[in-house]
Scaffold this motif. Structure first.
Motif, PDB file in Angstrom:
ATOM      1  N   ASP A 125       2.209  -9.033   7.805  1.00 35.80           N
ATOM      2  CA  ASP A 125       3.493  -8.321   7.917  1.00 35.80           C
ATOM      3  C   ASP A 125       4.372  -8.633   6.706  1.00 35.80           C
ATOM      4  N   GLN A 129       5.808  -5.952   4.024  1.00 29.84           N
ATOM      5  CA  GLN A 129       7.243  -5.797   3.771  1.00 29.84           C
ATOM      6  C   GLN A 129       7.577  -6.038   2.295  1.00 29.84           C
ATOM      7  N   ARG A 132       6.629  -3.168   0.126  1.00 32.48           N
ATOM      8  CA  ARG A 132       7.614  -2.084   0.262  1.00 32.48           C
ATOM      9  C   ARG A 132       8.863  -2.391  -0.559  1.00 32.48           C
ATOM     10  N   GLU A 133       9.364  -3.635  -0.360  1.00 36.58           N
ATOM     11  CA  GLU A 133      10.587  -4.053  -1.076  1.00 36.58           C
ATOM     12  C   GLU A 133      10.427  -3.970  -2.593  1.00 36.58           C
TER      13      GLU A 133
END
Ligand code: NAD
Length: 389
Positions: A125, A129, A132-133
């Motif tokens: 996860d 994340q 994406r960031e």
């Protein structure tokens, strides 16, 4: 058809962590990444032994000052250069993947990571994340998923050629570790040691390959629950399994089975996927990758050959030689790396339209594999009980 033209009209500046001179998988990464000039190898921390890694890197043509002793100095050294790398591949033993991928994303690099992406869902996860960031790609090398006939199957299933999907039968069951070969083989030794592979051996090392191929063929199906039984036939490998059976239920009412084994004595590779529908079945086997069996109930078996004009355009798009001549592991990997290059280029250009429906094994695919393995272990260790997915 692929003719050697760069996929994104540019070469990405690329480095490698691991994949050194004695590694099993390093050469396939280099061969696939450089096949059509999509990546150019400029830096590396190729080996756990820094001197051996430097010598090997230079033998590959990497400049001596860009052969680094470890990944941290590689990321720091490359960040300080105007022509520093843009992407890195991680081909080290499993216990290092999470830390290296996280550091690479934090260094602003696109990543291609070996499976399993990491050990826990929380780690996966975090990587999803972070990717994406940072707006960076994380590709995962489920190598055979790049083979054209896997995509032929995907298109045929989507068009309804099989009818309603009922059964997915998967296996990756080779025989190479039917005895304690780890006593002699360095690259098997870490595979059966929980400090290097976490909670599983064949589930993480083998099973996620056919699982991902089936996911590629059947993107609409979701596993709702599973039951896993695992064994250590070479007793010294316990608690890690060298054989496992998994039963699955899907959200459309279909059922699946997956056999993962390293003790299937006599079997060379044994990765097969059979999808059974209400009208017909499809079967693909990585040892005969140029043929896809299409079996319609009541009709003679049809063998669909790679590279032939009757295939779906999606299956011809990534062909290199046409029918007759064989393509296999190396081309499937090259197709994946080509797609990684396209995804990285589009991500850098913030081309969300392009990326929306663009298929490649991404960080989410990595996460799904990690989650599936965790649930298998949970089921097996509770005495082979059904667990939700
Ligand atoms: P291996 O043991 O043969 O090689 C590992 C390489 O990494 C060696 O060169 C070693 O010196 C180097 N290394 C180890 N730790 C390092 C570190 N901290 N920094 C830099 N280099 C380091 O292993 P392998 O069989 O090549 O497997 C490597 C990875 O690839 C594993 O995660 C494995 O699961 C995966 N793999 C994937 C496939 C596939 O089909 N996708 C096939 C085989 C292996």
């Amino acid at each position: 058809m692929i003719n050697g033209k760069k996929a994104a009209n540019r070469s990405l500046r690329w480095g490698m962590i691991g994949g050194g001179g004695t590694s099993q998988i390093g050469y396939i990464h280099r061969s696939a990444a450089q096949r059509d000039g999509n990546f150019v190898l400029l830096a590396g921390a190729f080996d756990i032994d820094a001197a051996r890694g430097r010598e090997f890197g230079q033998a590959l043509g990497v400049a001596p000052d860009r052969c680094y002793p470890d990944y941290a100095s590689l990321f720091a050294g490359e960040a300080a250069r105007e022509d520093g790398i843009e992407a890195v591949s991680v081909a080290t033993p499993n216990n290092t993947h999470f830390a290296i991928c996280r550091a690479a994303l934090n260094a602003g690099l696109h990543v291609v990571c070996e499976k399993p992406l990491c050990f826990t869902v929380e780690e996966a996860d975090e990587l999803e994340q972070l990717s994406r960031e940072k707006q960076k790609v994380v590709g995962v090398t489920y190598g055979y998923a790049g083979h054209q006939l896997v995509h032929q199957a995907r298109e045929m299933i989507a068009e309804g050629a099989l009818g309603e999907i009922r059964i997915v039968n998967m296996q990756f069951a080779h025989g190479f570790h039917n005895e304690a070969v780890e006593l002699q083989s360095e690259s098997t030794r870490w595979r059966v040691d929980p400090r290097f592979v976490g909670p599983s051996y064949v589930l993480g090392d083998l099973a996620t390959h056919p699982l991902f191929i089936a996911e590629t063929m059947l993107p609409q199906l979701k596993v709702t629950r599973l039951l896993c039984s695992r064994q250590s036939f070479v007793a010294s490998r316990a608690p890690l399994e060298d054989n496992a059976f998994v039963m699955m239920e899907y959200d459309n009412g279909a059922v699946g089975t997956l056999w993962a084994s390293a003790v299937n004595a006599g079997s060379m590779h044994g990765q097969k996927i059979r999808v059974v529908g209400s009208k017909a079945s499809l079967e693909w086997w990585d040892e005969q990758p140029n043929q896809l069996r299409y079996e319609v109930q009541g009709e003679p078996v049809r063998i669909l050959e790679r590279g032939m004009g009757y295939l779906n355009p999606r299956a011809l798009e990534e062909d290199r030689i046409g029918g007759g001549h064989t393509e296999g592991l190396f081309e499937a990997w090259s197709n994946l790396y080509r797609r990684f290059a396209l995804a990285m280029d589009a991500t850098d250009r913030r081309d969300t339209d392009f990326l929306q429906d663009f298929w490649y094994p991404d960080v989410h695919a990595g996460l799904m594999g990690v989650r599936w393995v965790a649930q298998c272990v949970k089921s097996a260790d509770a005495g082979a009980v059904w667990v939700a997915c």
